[in-house]
Scaffold this motif. Structure first.
Motif, PDB file in Angstrom:
ATOM      1  N   ALA A  12       0.832  -1.205   0.000  1.00  0.00           N
ATOM      2  CA  ALA A  12       0.000   0.000   0.000  1.00  0.00           C
ATOM      3  C   ALA A  12       0.868   1.257   0.000  1.00  0.00           C
ATOM      4  N   GLN A  13       1.905   1.261   0.827  1.00  0.00           N
ATOM      5  CA  GLN A  13       2.810   2.404   0.864  1.00  0.00           C
ATOM      6  C   GLN A  13       3.543   2.565  -0.458  1.00  0.00           C
ATOM      7  N   ALA A  14       3.904   1.447  -1.086  1.00  0.00           N
ATOM      8  CA  ALA A  14       4.599   1.502  -2.375  1.00  0.00           C
ATOM      9  C   ALA A  14       3.746   2.200  -3.429  1.00  0.00           C
ATOM     10  N   LYS A  15       2.490   1.826  -3.505  1.00  0.00           N
ATOM     11  CA  LYS A  15       1.586   2.440  -4.483  1.00  0.00           C
ATOM     12  C   LYS A  15       1.365   3.920  -4.192  1.00  0.00           C
ATOM     13  N   GLU A  16       1.198   4.246  -2.923  1.00  0.00           N
ATOM     14  CA  GLU A  16       1.002   5.642  -2.536  1.00  0.00           C
ATOM     15  C   GLU A  16       2.234   6.471  -2.892  1.00  0.00           C
ATOM     16  N   TYR A  17       3.402   5.918  -2.605  1.00  0.00           N
ATOM     17  CA  TYR A  17       4.660   6.618  -2.878  1.00  0.00           C
ATOM     18  C   TYR A  17       4.822   6.869  -4.379  1.00  0.00           C
ATOM     19  N   PHE A  18       4.588   5.846  -5.178  1.00  0.00           N
ATOM     20  CA  PHE A  18       4.700   5.968  -6.635  1.00  0.00           C
ATOM     21  C   PHE A  18       3.816   7.101  -7.149  1.00  0.00           C
ATOM     22  N   GLN A  19       2.583   7.122  -6.730  1.00  0.00           N
ATOM     23  CA  GLN A  19       1.632   8.124  -7.211  1.00  0.00           C
ATOM     24  C   GLN A  19       2.018   9.528  -6.767  1.00  0.00           C
ATOM     25  N   LYS A  20       2.430   9.679  -5.512  1.00  0.00           N
ATOM     26  CA  LYS A  20       2.754  11.006  -4.997  1.00  0.00           C
ATOM     27  C   LYS A  20       4.057  11.538  -5.573  1.00  0.00           C
ATOM     28  N   VAL A  21       5.035  10.673  -5.771  1.00  0.00           N
ATOM     29  CA  VAL A  21       6.292  11.110  -6.400  1.00  0.00           C
ATOM     30  C   VAL A  21       6.023  11.599  -7.819  1.00  0.00           C
ATOM     31  N   ASN A  22       5.277  10.822  -8.581  1.00  0.00           N
ATOM     32  CA  ASN A  22       5.000  11.193  -9.967  1.00  0.00           C
ATOM     33  C   ASN A  22       4.215  12.501 -10.050  1.00  0.00           C
ATOM     34  N   ALA A  23       3.278  12.683  -9.149  1.00  0.00           N
ATOM     35  CA  ALA A  23       2.498  13.923  -9.131  1.00  0.00           C
ATOM     36  C   ALA A  23       3.387  15.123  -8.846  1.00  0.00           C
ATOM     37  N   LYS A  24       4.326  14.959  -7.932  1.00  0.00           N
ATOM     38  CA  LYS A  24       5.222  16.066  -7.572  1.00  0.00           C
ATOM     39  C   LYS A  24       6.159  16.412  -8.739  1.00  0.00           C
ATOM     40  N   VAL A  25       6.692  15.383  -9.392  1.00  0.00           N
ATOM     41  CA  VAL A  25       7.588  15.621 -10.528  1.00  0.00           C
ATOM     42  C   VAL A  25       6.836  16.266 -11.691  1.00  0.00           C
ATOM     43  N   ALA A  26       5.639  15.762 -11.983  1.00  0.00           N
ATOM     44  CA  ALA A  26       4.839  16.334 -13.073  1.00  0.00           C
ATOM     45  C   ALA A  26       4.511  17.792 -12.801  1.00  0.00           C
ATOM     46  N   ALA A  27       4.199  18.115 -11.558  1.00  0.00           N
ATOM     47  CA  ALA A  27       3.876  19.499 -11.197  1.00  0.00           C
ATOM     48  C   ALA A  27       5.077  20.412 -11.415  1.00  0.00           C
ATOM     49  N   LEU A  28       6.277  19.938 -11.076  1.00  0.00           N
ATOM     50  CA  LEU A  28       7.488  20.729 -11.302  1.00  0.00           C
ATOM     51  C   LEU A  28       7.691  21.014 -12.787  1.00  0.00           C
ATOM     52  N   ILE A  29       7.514  19.993 -13.604  1.00  0.00           N
ATOM     53  CA  ILE A  29       7.714  20.159 -15.043  1.00  0.00           C
ATOM     54  C   ILE A  29       6.703  21.148 -15.618  1.00  0.00           C
ATOM     55  N   LYS A  30       5.443  21.001 -15.250  1.00  0.00           N
ATOM     56  CA  LYS A  30       4.404  21.903 -15.757  1.00  0.00           C
ATOM     57  C   LYS A  30       4.663  23.340 -15.326  1.00  0.00           C
ATOM     58  N   GLU A  31       5.054  23.536 -14.069  1.00  0.00           N
ATOM     59  CA  GLU A  31       5.297  24.885 -13.567  1.00  0.00           C
ATOM     60  C   GLU A  31       6.524  25.512 -14.230  1.00  0.00           C
ATOM     61  N   THR A  32       7.552  24.706 -14.472  1.00  0.00           N
ATOM     62  CA  THR A  32       8.757  25.219 -15.133  1.00  0.00           C
ATOM     63  C   THR A  32       8.440  25.653 -16.558  1.00  0.00           C
ATOM     64  N   ILE A  33       7.703  24.829 -17.283  1.00  0.00           N
ATOM     65  CA  ILE A  33       7.327  25.176 -18.661  1.00  0.00           C
ATOM     66  C   ILE A  33       6.433  26.419 -18.674  1.00  0.00           C
ATOM     67  N   ARG A  34       5.512  26.503 -17.721  1.00  0.00           N
ATOM     68  CA  ARG A  34       4.638  27.678 -17.642  1.00  0.00           C
ATOM     69  C   ARG A  34       5.451  28.951 -17.480  1.00  0.00           C
ATOM     70  N   LYS A  35       6.453  28.907 -16.619  1.00  0.00           N
ATOM     71  CA  LYS A  35       7.275  30.102 -16.358  1.00  0.00           C
ATOM     72  C   LYS A  35       8.193  30.395 -17.547  1.00  0.00           C
ATOM     73  N   TRP A  36       8.720  29.356 -18.193  1.00  0.00           N
ATOM     74  CA  TRP A  36       9.486  29.580 -19.431  1.00  0.00           C
ATOM     75  C   TRP A  36       8.620  30.323 -20.455  1.00  0.00           C
ATOM     76  N   ASP A  37       7.412  29.827 -20.627  1.00  0.00           N
ATOM     77  CA  ASP A  37       6.502  30.423 -21.610  1.00  0.00           C
ATOM     78  C   ASP A  37       6.168  31.870 -21.249  1.00  0.00           C
ATOM     79  N   LYS A  38       5.880  32.092 -19.987  1.00  0.00           N
ATOM     80  CA  LYS A  38       5.506  33.432 -19.531  1.00  0.00           C
ATOM     81  C   LYS A  38       6.643  34.426 -19.739  1.00  0.00           C
ATOM     82  N   ALA A  39       7.877  33.938 -19.572  1.00  0.00           N
ATOM     83  CA  ALA A  39       9.045  34.804 -19.772  1.00  0.00           C
ATOM     84  C   ALA A  39       9.426  34.967 -21.239  1.00  0.00           C
ATOM     85  N   GLY A  40       8.752  34.193 -22.100  1.00  0.00           N
ATOM     86  CA  GLY A  40       9.047  34.279 -23.526  1.00  0.00           C
ATOM     87  C   GLY A  40      10.392  33.700 -23.906  1.00  0.00           C
ATOM     88  N   LEU A  41      10.811  32.669 -23.183  1.00  0.00           N
ATOM     89  CA  LEU A  41      12.145  32.094 -23.409  1.00  0.00           C
ATOM     90  C   LEU A  41      12.100  30.971 -24.447  1.00  0.00           C
TER      91      LEU A  41
END
Length: 269
Positions: A240-269
């Motif tokens: 149960a902990q393994a499944k929870e960990y997998f899902q939460k890690v992936n969500a955190k990494v995906a959020a970082l990528i989306k936020e980084t791309i959003r800020k790149w775009d906003k800065a016009g880079l």
């Protein structure tokens, strides 16, 4: 009667929507015509998993490849990204002497990863995201080369060491720190494929805490499980902990990528 006559028309208008669906997000499984249809007009982000082959306690030697590839597959749709083939060989350090481990020199690795990144840029990806599964000297090389390619070719690069970035998730789920092939990494692999985890071979003596900086250095490292903190991070094989960990890690990494791309775009880079 009117509804019956409208049905064929509705089906015809729906056909283009089905033709817009990708057959796969994996670059080595897609054909060149479909690739050209989607990249870069509809997809301009690519995920590149990188790892190595080295011992990981009672999970597979290729855990550093298994983890980032599974992560890429899990988050690619959310990010509208393609997945580049995994770079399975890397810069293994103090565990290179263990059976099945491979050690690629920095002199060979750096120009090879450079050409891979150049190839991704040539194929018109704007956002090149490296999901790195192996630390040590490999991280420094990836960061250096990725930064150089970004500046030279006008692309945008992001290098993520998932286990380090998600260290707070480790504490949240397990209430203690992890380690190389420890509680966190073993759980992540268990969530991907339980058949890669050989609990029957586990012995707590397989784990050693990493030395504090400057205290001592042992090569080969005496254990295939390296704990970040003394007395913490021993695998517990909790499904149960393994499944929870997998899902939460992936969500955190995906959020970082989306936020980084959003800020790149906003800065016009």
């Amino acid at each position: 009667m009117k509804n019956f006559l409208l049905l064929p028309l509705l089906l015809l208008t729906a056909l283009p929507l089905f033709s817009q669906q990708l057959s796969t997000r994996e670059m080595d499984r897609i054909n060149w015509m479909e690739f050209a249809e989607f990249v870069p007009e509809k997809i301009n982000t690519v995920l590149l998993p990188t790892g190595t082959l080295e011992p990981h306690g009672v999970v597979n030697n290729g855990a550093d490849n298994t983890a980032p590839f599974a992560m890429a597959k899990d988050i690619a749709d959310e990010l509208n990204a393609m997945i580049a083939p995994t770079l399975n060989y890397g810069i293994t350090g103090s565990m290179a002497a263990y059976p099945g481990a491979f050690q690629i020199s920095e002199e060979a690795y750096a120009p090879f990863i450079r050409d891979i990144l150049k190839g991704l840029a040539k194929n018109k990806f704007k956002n090149i995201i490296i999901l790195n599964g192996h630390g040590g000297g490999q991280t420094a090389v990836l960061q250096k080369v990725a930064g150089e390619i970004a500046n030279e070719l006008g692309v945008r690069t992001l290098v993520i060491n998932w286990w380090s970035y998600a260290s707070d998730v480790t504490m949240e789920v397990f209430k203690e720190d992890g380690g190389h092939a420890g509680l966190n990494e073993t759980a992540y692999i268990q969530a991907i494929d339980p058949s890669l985890v050989h609990k029957e071979k586990y012995d707590a003596d397989m784990a050693t805490a990493y030395p504090k900086n400057g205290t001592y250095s042992a090569v080969p490292f005496p254990s295939s499980i390296g704990l970040y903190q003394e007395g913490q991070g021993y695998p517990n094989f909790d499904e149960a902990q393994a499944k929870e960990y997998f899902q939460k890690v992936n969500a955190k990494v995906a959020a970082l990528i989306k936020e980084t791309i959003r800020k790149w775009d906003k800065a016009g880079l």
